[in-house]
Design a protein around this motif. Sequence first.
Motif, PDB file in Angstrom:
ATOM      1  N   THR A 298       5.763  -3.753  -6.981  1.00 20.34           N
ATOM      2  CA  THR A 298       5.271  -2.680  -6.110  1.00 20.34           C
ATOM      3  C   THR A 298       6.007  -2.720  -4.777  1.00 20.34           C
ATOM      4  N   ASP A 300       4.628  -3.278  -1.854  1.00 18.48           N
ATOM      5  CA  ASP A 300       4.144  -4.433  -1.096  1.00 18.48           C
ATOM      6  C   ASP A 300       4.844  -5.710  -1.544  1.00 18.48           C
ATOM      7  N   ALA A 303       8.337  -5.755  -0.168  1.00 12.37           N
ATOM      8  CA  ALA A 303       8.305  -6.104   1.261  1.00 12.37           C
ATOM      9  C   ALA A 303       8.283  -7.615   1.440  1.00 12.37           C
ATOM     10  N   GLN A 304       7.545  -8.328   0.595  1.00 14.48           N
ATOM     11  CA  GLN A 304       7.486  -9.785   0.692  1.00 14.48           C
ATOM     12  C   GLN A 304       8.851 -10.416   0.417  1.00 14.48           C
ATOM     13  N   TYR A 335       9.342  -1.500   5.732  1.00 17.25           N
ATOM     14  CA  TYR A 335       9.429  -2.928   6.011  1.00 17.25           C
ATOM     15  C   TYR A 335      10.812  -3.370   6.452  1.00 17.25           C
TER      16      TYR A 335
END
Length: 339
Positions: A298, A300, A303-304, A335
Amino acid sequence: MRKAKVIRMVFALCLGCFIMVILYFNSSLKPASEPLGERSSGQKSRRSPLQTLYDGDQIESPVQAVHQGRREVLEEACRSYTRKRRVLIPEDLKHVIVDDQHGLLYCYVPKVACTNWKRVLMVLTGVAGSLRDPLAIPANEAHIPGNLRTLSEYSTSQINQRLRSYLKFVFVREPFERLVSAYRNKFTRSYNTAFHKRYGTKIVQRHRPDPQPEALERGNDVSFEEFVYYLVDPATQREEPFNEHWERVHSLCHPCLIHYDVVGKYETLEQDSRYVLQLAGVEDQVSFPTSSKSTRTTGDMAAQFFHNISPFYQKKLYNLYRMDFLLFNYSIPAYLKFR
């Protein structure tokens, strides 16, 4: 005697001319040969998917409007950012799968549901035999070369005929989500030893200071940062083309040379897949598999992975995949820190 011989010759000449006239008219009354791809379908009067899409008697639906908008964005981006058009060559068409029976051309992009689309096309083309459920086909079988024909295998005239008359579709995905998905699948799964040997060992050797002998031998612990360094290193592409799992969509499917009629998106996969099957008139024969995976990559999650990538390398990586962002109308991820 001489006069009788002349009469016979004139009679034979007239008879020959008469036979030729009969043959000419007889041949002119024969039906024209069928277009390629229609003879095997057994449904010559059926509208093709391309006709179904562009016929003006349809009532426009929200889904149609969305896809019209995507085509317009793609065409405008191609006009704005493509400096010089060139002629397609067979090498450009190795990712375009052909379904002659239903008049479909599908350009497959790894990490964008291509396994399931190949399964669906195996059902539609009869390669799957009596199987009607795409998920009954093992994933590895969907990727066996030769199971499905690609457009590069046809002659130039056959290629041009199909590009003109078949429905052409492609599925795309937010570029960095696709990239993270490729990294996770190919470099963090213990079973992908072929990728570890083929690419991991090279990445460790080039981009890790003082690598351990085991890492150089196995290449099974490549970090995402090292993968990014490998991608943006100019020497990488000078050596060989990118692997298809992280190659840019515009390099795999050439959307500025091939006019795609449907640009499906991973973000609206089920809706867009259903739309393609409806256009092909096969929605009652096969359903696109719904995904229940909770491990899919995903925004998110992406972004990590990018958290530890410096703005300098974020920018270089974005520039590498910039055309995919522009052509398919994806925004620069929030991000990223280089802006």
